[in-house]
Every structure is written in structure tokens, then in C-alpha cells.
Design a protein around this motif. Structure first.
Motif, PDB file in Angstrom:
ATOM      1  N   GLY A 492      28.530  12.721  26.747  1.00 61.49           N
ATOM      2  CA  GLY A 492      29.312  13.132  27.907  1.00 61.49           C
ATOM      3  C   GLY A 492      30.536  13.916  27.490  1.00 61.49           C
ATOM      4  O   GLY A 492      30.497  14.608  26.459  1.00 61.49           O
ATOM      5  N   PRO A 493      31.650  13.694  28.219  1.00 57.31           N
ATOM      6  CA  PRO A 493      31.759  12.779  29.353  1.00 57.31           C
ATOM      7  C   PRO A 493      31.078  13.341  30.606  1.00 57.31           C
ATOM      8  O   PRO A 493      30.903  14.556  30.682  1.00 57.31           O
ATOM      9  CB  PRO A 493      33.266  12.642  29.543  1.00 57.31           C
ATOM     10  N   PRO A 494      30.710  12.487  31.573  1.00 58.46           N
ATOM     11  CA  PRO A 494      30.804  11.020  31.528  1.00 58.46           C
ATOM     12  C   PRO A 494      29.728  10.434  30.611  1.00 58.46           C
ATOM     13  O   PRO A 494      28.690  11.038  30.391  1.00 58.46           O
ATOM     14  CB  PRO A 494      30.582  10.612  32.978  1.00 58.46           C
ATOM     15  N   PHE A 495      30.000   9.229  30.109  1.00 61.57           N
ATOM     16  CA  PHE A 495      29.110   8.600  29.146  1.00 61.57           C
ATOM     17  C   PHE A 495      28.123   7.617  29.784  1.00 61.57           C
ATOM     18  O   PHE A 495      27.194   7.165  29.119  1.00 61.57           O
ATOM     19  CB  PHE A 495      29.937   7.862  28.087  1.00 61.57           C
ATOM     20  N   TRP A 496      28.369   7.261  31.044  1.00 63.55           N
ATOM     21  CA  TRP A 496      27.505   6.289  31.709  1.00 63.55           C
ATOM     22  C   TRP A 496      27.253   6.732  33.136  1.00 63.55           C
ATOM     23  O   TRP A 496      28.146   7.288  33.756  1.00 63.55           O
ATOM     24  CB  TRP A 496      28.188   4.909  31.707  1.00 63.55           C
ATOM     25  N   PRO A 497      26.034   6.562  33.651  1.00 64.58           N
ATOM     26  CA  PRO A 497      24.881   5.941  32.986  1.00 64.58           C
ATOM     27  C   PRO A 497      24.290   6.843  31.913  1.00 64.58           C
ATOM     28  O   PRO A 497      24.361   8.072  32.019  1.00 64.58           O
ATOM     29  CB  PRO A 497      23.902   5.718  34.133  1.00 64.58           C
ATOM     30  N   SER A 498      23.729   6.244  30.893  1.00 61.43           N
ATOM     31  CA  SER A 498      23.191   6.977  29.754  1.00 61.43           C
ATOM     32  C   SER A 498      21.678   6.828  29.706  1.00 61.43           C
ATOM     33  O   SER A 498      21.152   5.717  29.806  1.00 61.43           O
ATOM     34  CB  SER A 498      23.793   6.450  28.449  1.00 61.43           C
ATOM     35  N   GLU A 499      20.991   7.931  29.528  1.00 56.72           N
ATOM     36  CA  GLU A 499      19.533   7.871  29.424  1.00 56.72           C
ATOM     37  C   GLU A 499      19.088   7.057  28.220  1.00 56.72           C
ATOM     38  O   GLU A 499      18.019   6.435  28.229  1.00 56.72           O
ATOM     39  CB  GLU A 499      18.952   9.288  29.329  1.00 56.72           C
ATOM     40  N   PHE A 500      19.916   6.996  27.168  1.00 63.51           N
ATOM     41  CA  PHE A 500      19.516   6.281  25.956  1.00 63.51           C
ATOM     42  C   PHE A 500      19.584   4.767  26.123  1.00 63.51           C
ATOM     43  O   PHE A 500      19.056   4.029  25.291  1.00 63.51           O
ATOM     44  CB  PHE A 500      20.379   6.735  24.774  1.00 63.51           C
ATOM     45  N   ASP A 501      20.199   4.294  27.211  1.00 61.83           N
ATOM     46  CA  ASP A 501      20.217   2.853  27.473  1.00 61.83           C
ATOM     47  C   ASP A 501      18.847   2.331  27.884  1.00 61.83           C
ATOM     48  O   ASP A 501      18.601   1.123  27.851  1.00 61.83           O
ATOM     49  CB  ASP A 501      21.230   2.516  28.567  1.00 61.83           C
ATOM     50  N   ILE A 502      17.959   3.223  28.302  1.00 63.86           N
ATOM     51  CA  ILE A 502      16.637   2.777  28.762  1.00 63.86           C
ATOM     52  C   ILE A 502      15.499   3.385  27.946  1.00 63.86           C
ATOM     53  O   ILE A 502      14.342   3.012  28.142  1.00 63.86           O
ATOM     54  CB  ILE A 502      16.431   3.118  30.247  1.00 63.86           C
ATOM     55  N   LYS A 503      15.796   4.269  27.022  1.00 66.23           N
ATOM     56  CA  LYS A 503      14.733   4.951  26.291  1.00 66.23           C
ATOM     57  C   LYS A 503      14.273   4.125  25.091  1.00 66.23           C
ATOM     58  O   LYS A 503      15.067   3.445  24.452  1.00 66.23           O
ATOM     59  CB  LYS A 503      15.210   6.328  25.811  1.00 66.23           C
ATOM     60  N   PRO A 504      12.980   4.204  24.753  1.00 71.84           N
ATOM     61  CA  PRO A 504      12.504   3.570  23.524  1.00 71.84           C
ATOM     62  C   PRO A 504      12.913   4.396  22.308  1.00 71.84           C
ATOM     63  O   PRO A 504      13.171   5.604  22.410  1.00 71.84           O
ATOM     64  CB  PRO A 504      10.981   3.574  23.691  1.00 71.84           C
ATOM     65  N   PHE A 505      12.993   3.737  21.169  1.00 81.48           N
ATOM     66  CA  PHE A 505      13.346   4.402  19.917  1.00 81.48           C
ATOM     67  C   PHE A 505      12.233   4.183  18.894  1.00 81.48           C
ATOM     68  O   PHE A 505      11.613   3.117  18.844  1.00 81.48           O
ATOM     69  CB  PHE A 505      14.664   3.850  19.361  1.00 81.48           C
ATOM     70  N   ASP A 506      11.988   5.210  18.085  1.00 80.28           N
ATOM     71  CA  ASP A 506      11.100   5.083  16.930  1.00 80.28           C
ATOM     72  C   ASP A 506      11.936   4.674  15.729  1.00 80.28           C
ATOM     73  O   ASP A 506      13.143   4.981  15.653  1.00 80.28           O
ATOM     74  CB  ASP A 506      10.387   6.407  16.651  1.00 80.28           C
ATOM     75  N   ALA A 507      11.302   3.999  14.778  1.00 81.41           N
ATOM     76  CA  ALA A 507      12.019   3.531  13.588  1.00 81.41           C
ATOM     77  C   ALA A 507      11.285   3.961  12.325  1.00 81.41           C
ATOM     78  O   ALA A 507      10.067   3.852  12.237  1.00 81.41           O
ATOM     79  CB  ALA A 507      12.163   2.013  13.616  1.00 81.41           C
ATOM     80  N   LYS A 508      12.058   4.436  11.366  1.00 81.04           N
ATOM     81  CA  LYS A 508      11.553   4.764  10.040  1.00 81.04           C
ATOM     82  C   LYS A 508      12.339   3.926   9.037  1.00 81.04           C
ATOM     83  O   LYS A 508      13.571   3.952   9.031  1.00 81.04           O
ATOM     84  CB  LYS A 508      11.735   6.255   9.747  1.00 81.04           C
ATOM     85  N   VAL A 509      11.624   3.170   8.198  1.00 72.19           N
ATOM     86  CA  VAL A 509      12.265   2.268   7.241  1.00 72.19           C
ATOM     87  C   VAL A 509      12.008   2.796   5.831  1.00 72.19           C
ATOM     88  O   VAL A 509      10.866   3.045   5.452  1.00 72.19           O
ATOM     89  CB  VAL A 509      11.729   0.834   7.389  1.00 72.19           C
ATOM     90  N   GLU A 510      13.090   2.972   5.061  1.00 68.71           N
ATOM     91  CA  GLU A 510      12.981   3.477   3.694  1.00 68.71           C
ATOM     92  C   GLU A 510      13.804   2.595   2.752  1.00 68.71           C
ATOM     93  O   GLU A 510      14.900   2.161   3.100  1.00 68.71           O
ATOM     94  CB  GLU A 510      13.520   4.906   3.601  1.00 68.71           C
ATOM     95  N   GLN A 511      13.273   2.386   1.568  1.00 69.86           N
ATOM     96  CA  GLN A 511      14.030   1.649   0.557  1.00 69.86           C
ATOM     97  C   GLN A 511      14.979   2.605  -0.136  1.00 69.86           C
ATOM     98  O   GLN A 511      14.616   3.732  -0.502  1.00 69.86           O
ATOM     99  CB  GLN A 511      13.086   0.997  -0.466  1.00 69.86           C
ATOM    100  N   VAL A 512      16.222   2.176  -0.309  1.00 70.25           N
ATOM    101  CA  VAL A 512      17.245   2.965  -0.989  1.00 70.25           C
ATOM    102  C   VAL A 512      17.862   2.066  -2.051  1.00 70.25           C
ATOM    103  O   VAL A 512      17.639   0.858  -2.060  1.00 70.25           O
ATOM    104  CB  VAL A 512      18.324   3.459   0.006  1.00 70.25           C
ATOM    105  N   PRO A 513      18.635   2.630  -3.000  1.00 73.37           N
ATOM    106  CA  PRO A 513      19.271   1.783  -4.017  1.00 73.37           C
ATOM    107  C   PRO A 513      20.053   0.633  -3.373  1.00 73.37           C
ATOM    108  O   PRO A 513      20.890   0.847  -2.497  1.00 73.37           O
ATOM    109  CB  PRO A 513      20.192   2.758  -4.756  1.00 73.37           C
ATOM    110  N   SER A 514      19.745  -0.566  -3.754  1.00 78.60           N
ATOM    111  CA  SER A 514      20.437  -1.788  -3.323  1.00 78.60           C
ATOM    112  C   SER A 514      20.178  -2.178  -1.882  1.00 78.60           C
ATOM    113  O   SER A 514      20.839  -3.068  -1.354  1.00 78.60           O
ATOM    114  CB  SER A 514      21.962  -1.666  -3.535  1.00 78.60           C
ATOM    115  N   GLY A 515      19.232  -1.528  -1.190  1.00 79.41           N
ATOM    116  CA  GLY A 515      19.018  -1.925   0.190  1.00 79.41           C
ATOM    117  C   GLY A 515      17.919  -1.162   0.892  1.00 79.41           C
ATOM    118  O   GLY A 515      17.027  -0.584   0.265  1.00 79.41           O
TER     119      GLY A 515
END
Length: 679
Positions: A492-515
Motif C-alpha cells: 500500500g498504503p492502504p495496507f489492509w485488507p490485503s490479498e496476501f492474507d487469504i492467498k496460499p503460498f508455495d514453499a521451497k526448502v533448501e539446506q544452507v550452512p548451519s541451517g
């Protein structure tokens, strides 16, 4: 004295709106102003930032005495939302609030929305009868969340004929709306269905409309000349088990009527035996049509606060199209979960695990547990049990972990073979993990549902909601305490209502040094070619969590906007530690008083001596720290730990913002300050 006028907000109303808000302070929990009186400029900015498509004001004798802002719904595209409603204390009880609500319903209909929602709070129950009289129903098991289906009823092809016949177009229907005005939840049931009933009467004629609470659509209409309705045997429908859906048409006229029926179920619902496509109803008679459907056993269960799956149908009666929709809340016939959840342990563990079973079948069933796991771990479990109708049961299991087993998430796949009335249904597989963690180890894996991602080390657990909003919950493992709900965003502004409050998210998981690095992504519908990224890094054996935002700009033009990161801290029992320039604040949080988000703490990062805040929880012997460097604005107080970033994107680019950190672990503010100085 002239009556009040309801109209849209104009820029010249800003001063009058500021006066209204300042003089309404005492009627709101925590106040309205935050201790900082509204000015015309601040009131105007608030309206501009609210993203409301209908800023309505009530004017009386030249003064602004009421305000109602109607915005896009925060979850559903076919609904609108009353974000704010206030009437001057000296003018309450004069019908101004009612007039503002009726005007907001009209604005909702103008943009083609079917429903108008609002929230109020438990201390405002005196307002609930007003909301109910204007068409709102209190959704059961909610903290006064209310829904209004008048827009859908006024626009429905069958019910609208009643209002047109009696000249009851909006808002004339109000005087003929019959409603019991209670201060309790509206938990109505008919034929076992969860409904909201609307009833109208004029000149001896009645109209009754049923709204299906699960589908959030109209499911039945009883008009003077015709009645139609649709229902299912069990709205909480066990997957893999067939049941009936029925339609009834009641002909109240003197001539036979011809009917056609077309149905469209969601993909997760199979029609086993379709209904008749055409039929006739004699005068003053009713006809019932049946079909059989079966929910898919592989269908995902939707959260209770989301719309259920549905079966849509269109009745065509003498050329009049009558849509009806019935909700089907798909459940596994027997739900399988584990306790504790998630199951985390050390190498060498010998521990018990309970496999919980909950039946959604209204008959006694026999259950056999189907279990698989890798050979590296040893699991022995009870396999057979009987479960009562809609009952609960449990099976005991023992888990043994070798002393030399390395950190890892070892799959534990559970299903139930359910036998009832001579038929067997095997439930959808649920994949849990035996999470073996060494002192410096770390694990990231989905648990029970691919949309529930859980990361943890020996100290801290983070849980991601990928189904909606991509938020991160931070939990202290030693005490089991939820420390914070984080990573909600608005552009925004304005910041609410936000489309990201209801949208699904994809996740990518990667190993990095120490975590491990977890990157969440979701593409915007409002901003073409824009993708929001959230990068979270958690470290083995460390209570520190690194967060940074990024954007992919797939347009050939520059973009500039602001990003708000909203984070909520469980702070009521905490001690605040805040290094403001020139002083150090250490003070217990006081609910509703200190620190108030717009009054007590500066928003400009320059006003902080060092850019960290620490919430200490002495009883649990744990602290939550928030650490940052470059942000445009920071907002602390009332449980908030929010940041605003200035975002500039080049054409066809990937841009990362400066990181910030959460600390969730032992030690107090000195430890948080020490880490801030290191990073």
C-alpha cells in the motif's frame, strides 16, 4: 431540527470527521485516538489508507455525526466488509447507525457483492440487536463475526419477485423483516443443515429464505406462489460414503408447472446416481427429487472458517432460473492424528505415542490402523478398535530410536481401514514424522498436511500456514508457549485488507550452512506480474531466525510502493525492554494501556538508540527479541511488532529487502542486545 443525511465522505468533511472521532474516544475499548487527537489531515489520511469503496458519513445540522467505511472482504471476493462504524455518543439511539448500515448494504449491492460482513466485540453486545434487525446473523463459535445476506436475497430471481410485487426494494424491506433480536449466536438448524433463516411479511403474504451457512449461498425459498429447497442427509459428510441430496418443489398455484434440474458439484464430490433432469408438479402439490453423491476420500478437509465444498444446482421453472447451493463439509470417515504433535525426540529415545481416532460416521465402525515407517526406527502400535457413532478412540504406540541415529524427519504414514455396514473405506494417507533432533540439529518437514510446514531445532519451533497467508508461528519448545504470530503482509498504503492474507503460498526448502532456508512465494492478483517472496532461515542449535522479503517484478516498468510486515507478539504477561534514544524503557505490559501502539513508542527508527526490542516472559524463562536495521518505519505496542519498508523495483528484476530477525529462547534483554551488536 432537520433529519440526518447519509452520503459519501468528501474531502471537506475531514475536520468534522476528526471532531467525531475525538469525541467518541470513551466508547471504544482502548480508545480511538491512541492518546493523539485526530486532525483533519490525519482523518483524511485514514480514509485514503482504508481502501474503502464506500466511505459513508452521517450529517446532521451541518455536523458529521456518524461514519461507516465499507471495504473489500478480507477473504472472499463475493462479499464486502464493514471495517468501521461509529456514531457520536450524543446522537446514538436516533437511527443513525441503522441508516449507515442500510446505506452500506446498498453500496454492497451496487458493486455486485452477495454479502456484507462485520465484526464487533464481546463488550458491544448492546449493538447486536441493531445489526440483526438490519439483516446480520451472528456466526456461531465466533467472537461476534456477523454476516448479512440481504444483497443476495434482493437479487435472487425468485425472492426478488416478492419485493418487486410489494414495492419493497431497498431499504423498504426493513420494516417487513421479522426477526428475533437476541444477544446470542444464531445457531439455527433445519433438516440437520446449518442455516440462517430470513422471513418477511407484508399484507398477509410471507417470504422465507434459507441461507446455507456452510456454502454461504441461498439453499431454500418459500414464496407465496412457489417453494423450492435443497438439502443433504449429513452436511458433515464422511468421505467415501454415499448419501442422498434432495430437492423439493412446492407448487402453490392453480396450474401445473414444468421443471428442469441441472447440478454442478465441486470436483471433490461424485454424483453416484443423478437426479431426474425434468419433471412436472401438479397444482397445489409438491414433488421431491433425489440423487446420490459421494465425497472423494482423497479430498482435503477445509478449515471450519472457510467455505465448505458445495453442490450447485439450477432449477428452471417455467423459464425462471432459480439457483440453489448446498454446502458439503467433507470429513474423513475417521480422522487420524498423533499426540504429541509434532513428535520430536532425541537419539536413543524410548517413548509412547498416542494415535487418536475421531469418527464422523453416525454408526458404530470397526477400525484397523494401517501404519508404515522406515526401518531405521522401531514403532509398535495397537491395530484394531471399535469406535462409537461420532465418537473418539485411541491406539497406543511405542517408539524406539537408536542411539546412533542422525538428525532427520523419518516418515510415519497412517491410514485407517474403516468398516461399516459391510463396506470398507480406507482413509486418505496422512504423513507425519518421527523428528529425531541432535543438539545442533534442525528439521524442516510437512506434518499431516502438505500445507502445514514445521521447522525446528532443539530450542525453537516454527510452523508455517501455507494454505492461507504464509504466516509463521514461533513456539518455545521448553515451555510450549506460542511467542508470536508473524509475517502477515500488505502492499500500500492502504495496507489492509490485503490479498496476501487469504492467498496460499508455495514453499521451497533448501539446506544452507548451519541451517535451512525456507522461501515462501505467492503471486499477486491485484498487481500484475508481481510475486511476493518471504525468506526465512533457521539455524541448528540457535534461537535466532532470519527473515527478509523479496519481490519478483515481471513487468517492463519500474514499481514503487510500501510493504507492511505485521507481526503479533504474545505480550500481555511480558516485560517490555526498549532502548529509546536517551532512555531505556523496562516496564510490564498492561493490557489496553501500555504500550499503546500509536501513543507510547516512536515509529521513526532514528528514535531508537539500538534497533531491537525484547519481550521477557519470566514465568516461562524465555524471551522474544525483534532485531532490525533498515526500515522506513517501526511500530511497537499493543502486541504489534510491525515494519514498513520502502520498495523500489526495477523492470524484470528480483529485489531483496534488508533482513530483520526474531530471537526466541532463553536469556533476557542483555542477550538480545548482544546478538544485535553481533549481527
Amino acid at each position: 431540527m432537520a433529519g440526518h443525511i447519509i452520503r459519501r465522505f468528501r474531502e471537506k468533511d475531514a475536520e468534522g470527521l476528526a471532531k467525531l472521532l475525538n469525541e467518541s474516544e470513551e466508547g471504544w475499548p482502548g480508545g480511538l485516538t491512541g492518546g493523539i487527537p485526530y486532525t483533519a489531515e490525519r482523518a483524511k489520511e485514514w480514509i485514503e489508507r482504508s481502501r474503502c469503496f464506500a466511505p459513508l458519513v452521517a450529517e446532521l445540522d451541518g455536523e458529521i455525526v456518524g461514519i461507516c467505511t465499507v471495504t473489500e472482504h478480507f477473504w472472499e471476493k463475493d462479499a464486502a466488509y464493514v471495517e468501521f462504524l461509529n456514531v457520536h455518543p450524543n446522537h446514538r439511539g436516533k437511527g443513525i447507525g441503522k441508516a449507515l448500515l442500510l446505506a452500506s448494504i446498498e453500496e454492497t449491492m451496487k458493486i455486485g457483492r452477495k454479502r456484507l460482513d462485520l465484526h464487533t466485540w464481546g463488550g458491544n453486545l448492546l449493538a447486536v440487536p441493531l445489526y440483526k434487525k438490519t439483516g446480520f446473523f451472528w456466526v456461531p463459535k465466533t467472537n461476534v463475526y456477523m454476516q448479512n445476506y440481504i444483497p443476495a436475497i434482493l437479487s435472487h430471481p425468485l425472492s426478488s419477485k416478492f419485493f418487486e410485487k410489494h414495492d419493497l426494494l431497498h431499504p423498504k424491506w426493513y420494516k417487513h423483516f421479522a426477526r428475533e433480536l437476541t444477544q446470542r449466536e444464531d445457531d439455527f438448524r433445519e433438516k440437520g443443515m446449518k442455516v440462517f433463516p430470513y422471513e418477511f411479511e407484508v399484507k398477509g403474504e410471507k417470504l422465507r429464505v434459507l441461507v446455507d451457512r456452510e456454502a454461504r449461498e441461498l439453499v431454500g425459498i418459500e414464496a407465496p406462489e412457489l417453494g423450492v429447497e435443497c438439502w443433504v442427509e449429513e452436511q458433515e459428510a464422511p468421505a467415501g460414503i454415499s448419501q442422498e441430496i434432495r430437492w423439493k418443489v412446492k407448487n402453490k398455484g392453480d396450474e401445473e408447472i414444468r421443471c428442469a434440474l441441472f447440478i454442478q458439484p465441486d470436483p471433490e464430490i461424485k454424483i453416484v446416481k443423478p437426479p431426474k433432469n425434468s419433471f412436472r408438479v401438479p397444482p397445489h402439490m409438491e414433488v421431491e427429487i433425489k440423487a446420490i453423491f459421494e465425497p472423494d476420500v482423497m479430498a482435503e478437509e477445509k478449515p471450519e472458517d472457510e467455505r465448505s465444498n458445495k453442490i450447485s444446482s439450477n432449477l428452471i421453472i417455467e423459464g425462471l432460473l432459480i439457483p440453489l447451493t448446498v454446502g458439503v463439509r467433507i470429513k474423513q470417515p475417521v480422522r487420524v492424528t498423533i499426540d504429541p504433535f509434532p513428535f520430536s525426540c532425541w537419539p536413543g529415545t524410548d517413548a509412547s505415542l498416542t494415535i487418536n481416532l475421531r469418527s464422523f460416521i453416525k454408526k458404530k465402525a470397526e477400525v484397523t490402523l494401517l501404519l508404515s515407517h522406515p526401518n531405521e526406527i522401531w514403532v509398535e502400535a495397537e491395530k484394531e478398535c471399535e469406535i462409537t457413532p461420532l465418537g473418539f478412540s485411541g491406539l497406543h504406540a511405542r517408539v524406539k530410536i537408536p542411539e546412533d541415529l542422525k538428525t532427520g524427519a523419518y516418515p510415519l504414514i497412517l491410514q485407517a481401514s474403516v468398516r461399516v455396514d459391510g463396506r470398507e473405506v480406507i482413509t486418505r494417507p496422512k504423513k507425519f514424522h518421527i523428528r529425531v533432533i541432535e543438539p545442533s540439529g534442525i528439521i524442516v518437514a510437512a506434518e499431516g498436511d502438505e500445507r502445514k510446514l514445521v521447522g525446528e531445532n532443539a530450542i525453537t519451533r516454527v510452523m508455517f500456514n501455507l494454505r492461507r497467508s504464509g504466516t509463521m508461528t514461533i513456539i518455545d519448545k521448553a515451555s510450549g508457549m506460542t511467542l508470536a504470530q508473524t509475517l502477515s503482509e500488505g502492499i500500500g498504503p492502504p495496507f489492509w485488507p490485503s490479498e496476501f492474507d487469504i492467498k496460499p503460498f508455495d514453499a521451497k526448502v533448501e539446506q544452507v550452512p548451519s541451517g535451512y532456508k525456507i522461501t515462501l512465494s505467492s503471486s499477486s492478483e491485484r498487481y500484475r506480474g508481481l510475486t511476493l517472496l518471504k525468506e526465512i532461515v533457521i539455524y541448528g542449535g540457535s534461537p535466532l531466525i532470519r527473515v527478509r522479503y523479496g519481490f519478483i517484478n515481471n513487468l517492463g516498468q519500474e514499481r514503487r510502493f510500501k510493504l507492511q510486515s505485521r507481526n503479533w507478539v504474545q505480550f500481555w504477561r511480558s516485560i517490555y525492554n526498549i532502548p529509546i534514544r536517551g532512555k531505556f524503557i523496562r516496564f510490564p505490559a498492561i493490557e489496553g494501556d501500555f504500550p499503546y501502539w500509536e501513543r507510547d513508542l516512536p515509529k521513526d527508527p532514528i528514535e531508537f538508540q539500538e534497533r531491537w526490542v525484547c519481550f521477557e516472559f519470566p514465568q516461562e524463562e524465555v524471551s522474544l527479541g525483534v532485531l532490525w536495521d533498515e526500515v522506513e518505519e517501526n511500530e511497537f505496542g499493543g502486541g504489534r511488532a510491525n515494519f514498513i519498508f520502502d520498495v523500489k523495483l526495477k523492470p524484470f528484476s528480483i529485489t531483496w529487502l534488508k533482513p530483520f530477525y526474531f530471537y526466541a529462547g532463553p536469556g533476557g534483554w542483555r542477550r538480545v542486545r548482544e546478538i544485535w551488536r553481533e549481527i
